[in-house]
Motif scaffolding. Structure first.
Motif, mmCIF file in Angstrom:
data_model
loop_
_atom_site.group_PDB
_atom_site.id
_atom_site.type_symbol
_atom_site.label_atom_id
_atom_site.label_comp_id
_atom_site.label_asym_id
_atom_site.label_seq_id
_atom_site.Cartn_x
_atom_site.Cartn_y
_atom_site.Cartn_z
ATOM 1 N N ALA A 39 -24.111 -43.704 -32.906
ATOM 2 C CA ALA A 39 -23.183 -43.589 -34.028
ATOM 3 C C ALA A 39 -23.733 -42.661 -35.105
ATOM 4 O O ALA A 39 -23.007 -41.835 -35.671
ATOM 5 C CB ALA A 39 -22.885 -44.969 -34.611
ATOM 6 N N CYS A 40 -25.030 -42.779 -35.397
ATOM 7 C CA CYS A 40 -25.651 -41.909 -36.404
ATOM 8 C C CYS A 40 -25.614 -40.449 -35.962
ATOM 9 O O CYS A 40 -25.387 -39.545 -36.779
ATOM 10 C CB CYS A 40 -27.086 -42.332 -36.666
ATOM 11 S SG CYS A 40 -27.265 -43.883 -37.574
ATOM 12 N N THR A 41 -25.836 -40.229 -34.679
ATOM 13 C CA THR A 41 -25.807 -38.871 -34.151
ATOM 14 C C THR A 41 -24.435 -38.238 -34.351
ATOM 15 O O THR A 41 -24.327 -37.064 -34.742
ATOM 16 C CB THR A 41 -26.179 -38.866 -32.657
ATOM 17 O OG1 THR A 41 -27.539 -39.285 -32.518
ATOM 18 C CG2 THR A 41 -26.007 -37.496 -32.047
ATOM 19 N N ARG A 42 -23.381 -38.987 -34.113
ATOM 20 C CA ARG A 42 -22.027 -38.456 -34.297
ATOM 21 C C ARG A 42 -21.802 -38.034 -35.744
ATOM 22 O O ARG A 42 -21.251 -36.967 -36.026
ATOM 23 C CB ARG A 42 -20.980 -39.496 -33.883
ATOM 24 C CG ARG A 42 -20.828 -39.674 -32.382
ATOM 25 C CD ARG A 42 -19.527 -40.386 -32.048
ATOM 26 N NE ARG A 42 -19.447 -41.698 -32.682
ATOM 27 C CZ ARG A 42 -19.860 -42.828 -32.110
ATOM 28 N NH1 ARG A 42 -20.413 -42.783 -30.903
ATOM 29 N NH2 ARG A 42 -19.744 -43.982 -32.728
ATOM 30 N N VAL A 43 -22.229 -38.878 -36.679
ATOM 31 C CA VAL A 43 -22.016 -38.582 -38.099
ATOM 32 C C VAL A 43 -22.847 -37.373 -38.528
ATOM 33 O O VAL A 43 -22.351 -36.470 -39.216
ATOM 34 C CB VAL A 43 -22.366 -39.816 -38.965
ATOM 35 C CG1 VAL A 43 -22.346 -39.463 -40.439
ATOM 36 C CG2 VAL A 43 -21.390 -40.953 -38.676
ATOM 37 N N LEU A 44 -24.101 -37.326 -38.120
ATOM 38 C CA LEU A 44 -24.968 -36.215 -38.503
ATOM 39 C C LEU A 44 -24.508 -34.905 -37.864
ATOM 40 O O LEU A 44 -24.502 -33.855 -38.519
ATOM 41 C CB LEU A 44 -26.412 -36.515 -38.103
ATOM 42 C CG LEU A 44 -27.097 -37.622 -38.909
ATOM 43 C CD1 LEU A 44 -28.379 -38.073 -38.219
ATOM 44 C CD2 LEU A 44 -27.390 -37.164 -40.331
ATOM 45 N N ALA A 45 -24.108 -34.952 -36.603
ATOM 46 C CA ALA A 45 -23.649 -33.741 -35.922
ATOM 47 C C ALA A 45 -22.381 -33.198 -36.581
ATOM 48 O O ALA A 45 -22.223 -31.976 -36.735
ATOM 49 C CB ALA A 45 -23.402 -34.035 -34.445
#
Length: 201
Positions: A15-21
């Motif tokens: 989930a964090c990866t999606r937001v950061l990307a």
């Protein structure tokens, strides 16, 4: 508005990866590493997933802001004092995942990393805000502000440092006591300026 701020775990990586990307898809630092937009949008998610897993989550400083329904409203990637300069052994372990993300841009990524490290202060001890992002549909709702305020409130006697990559965001960070301490540019072409900012304890 966020209802909870908590420390991220490995279960939050996806989930964090999606937001950061999403938040850094067209950021100047990422653009310096991947000038080609299509290649950048392919490489950035893997880059962030690897960075979280190997570099940032082990330090325990990554925080997430959760809304009242349990949705992820924001991510702040903080490195605790003394932990921003990653040991070579950790980088070595991350390479099998980093190299497929960077591919032919590995040399460019190393040059960008060196440029950022050259600006990074060694004293005083400080929290380092490496990345902060909110989903597009949550921007302007206070998630980023809550994430910064919570960390600074927890550590009022410790300095904090960040690199602002867009001039329009300088005033946002100034609201929390950050001040511009240096301006610099990244290597590899005509890149826009970056602003190193520090908040004294």
């Amino acid at each position: 508005m966020p209802s909870t701020v908590r420390t991220a775990t490995t279960a939050d990586i996806e989930a964090c990866t999606r937001v950061l990307a999403e938040g850094f898809a067209d950021d100047p630092v990422m653009s310096a590493i991947w000038p080609d937009r299509r290649r950048r949008h392919r490489g950035v998610p893997r880059y962030f997933a690897t960075s979280l897993r190997h570099f940032h989550l082990p330090g325990g400083g990554v925080q997430v802001a959760i809304d009242q329904h349990g949705g992820l409203g924001g991510v702040a990637v903080w490195d605790p004092p003394g932990q921003w300069d990653q040991p070579f052994s950790r980088t070595l372990r991350a390479l099998p995942e980093l190299l497929p993300a960077l591919r032919t841009r590995t040399t460019a990524a190393m040059a960008v990393r060196r440029a950022l490290d050259e600006q990074h202060p060694h004293t005083p001890p400080h929290w380092y805000l490496a990345n902060i992002a909110t989903p597009v549909d949550r921007r302007g709702q206070g998630y980023a502000a809550r994430l910064i305020a919570d960390r600074l409130t927890e550590a009022p006697d410790t300095a904090a440092y960040l690199v602002c990559t867009r001039e329009k965001n300088i005033r946002f960070y100034e609201k929390f006591g950050f001040m511009v301490c240096a301006t610099f540019v990244l290597p590899a072409g005509a890149n826009p300026p970056m602003w190193a900012m520090i908040r004294e304890p």
